[in-house]
Design an enzyme around this catalytic site. Structure first.
Site, PDB file in Angstrom:
ATOM      1  N   PRO A   1       0.775  -1.246   0.000  1.00 56.36           N
ATOM      2  CG  PRO A   1       0.022  -0.943   2.188  1.00 56.36           C
ATOM      3  CD  PRO A   1       0.712  -1.930   1.288  1.00 56.36           C
ATOM      4  CB  CYS A   2       3.085   2.808  -2.484  1.00 53.95           C
ATOM      5  SG  CYS A   2       2.214   2.415  -4.007  1.00 53.95           S
ATOM      6  CG  HIS A   3      -2.976   3.375  -1.423  1.00 57.91           C
ATOM      7  ND1 HIS A   3      -2.622   2.055  -1.571  1.00 57.91           N
ATOM      8  CD2 HIS A   3      -4.001   3.391  -0.525  1.00 57.91           C
ATOM      9  CE1 HIS A   3      -3.398   1.304  -0.803  1.00 57.91           C
ATOM     10  NE2 HIS A   3      -4.243   2.094  -0.163  1.00 57.91           N
TER      11      HIS A   3
END
Length: 169
Positions: free
Chosen positions: A128-130
């Site tokens: 989850p880089c977001h």
């Protein structure tokens, strides 16, 4: 290496994912096969719904509000440092965000280095880089654009009320 892929519709538009022969996720992309191919290098790409089904199912469950944590084998290609950052990203819980500096502190590195590794994450959404935002709460640095990042954070109930600047006058 041959990568096996599937492209399907999501609330954010087409989503593509690629896996290796064992079904471990190599890369994902918000977009088509061409966009996916920029995320990982492979000698050949073959469409294969069976090999990609487990990953597709979990991504669809996420978008339907039925999944908060992915349970998939991953096979990202990157440096040891990038993999360390990506492992730290995977520890950010659903519905929460961290600043680049906060992620950097967990691995004893600098925020800029973390930002570069975050941007190179080949397995967006699943890793989850977001969930990584600017120190001031801004939606900086998402390879697929801020509108998609914002939508993912909305799905997780973070946007906009949990972000520090959302309450600014």
């Amino acid at each position: 290496m041959t990568a096996y892929y599937q492209i399907f519709a999501t609330p954010t538009g087409p989503f593509s994912l690629g896996v290796n022969a064992d079904g471990a996720v190599l890369a994902t992309a918000f977009g088509d096969l061409e966009r996916l191919q920029t995320r990982v290098s492979a000698d050949a790409w073959e469409q294969d719904a069976a090999r990609t089904q487990a990953a597709r199912t979990q991504v669809e469950e996420y978008f339907a509000g039925h999944r908060q944590h992915f349970e998939l084998p991953l096979a990202p290609v990157g440096t040891a440092f990038q993999k360390q950052v990506w492992a730290a990203l995977a520890e950010i819980p659903f519905g929460q965000t961290r600043s680049y500096a906060e992620v950097a502190a967990t691995i004893q590195s600098g925020a800029r280095a973390v930002g570069n590794a975050n941007g190179a994450n080949p397995i967006a959404l699943i890793v989850p880089c977001h969930r990584v935002i600017g120190a001031n709460g801004s939606l900086t640095g998402f390879a697929f654009g801020e509108p998609i990042k914002q939508r993912l954070l909305e799905i997780e109930g973070v946007w906009p009320t949990e972000l520090p600047w959302a309450h600014a006058g």
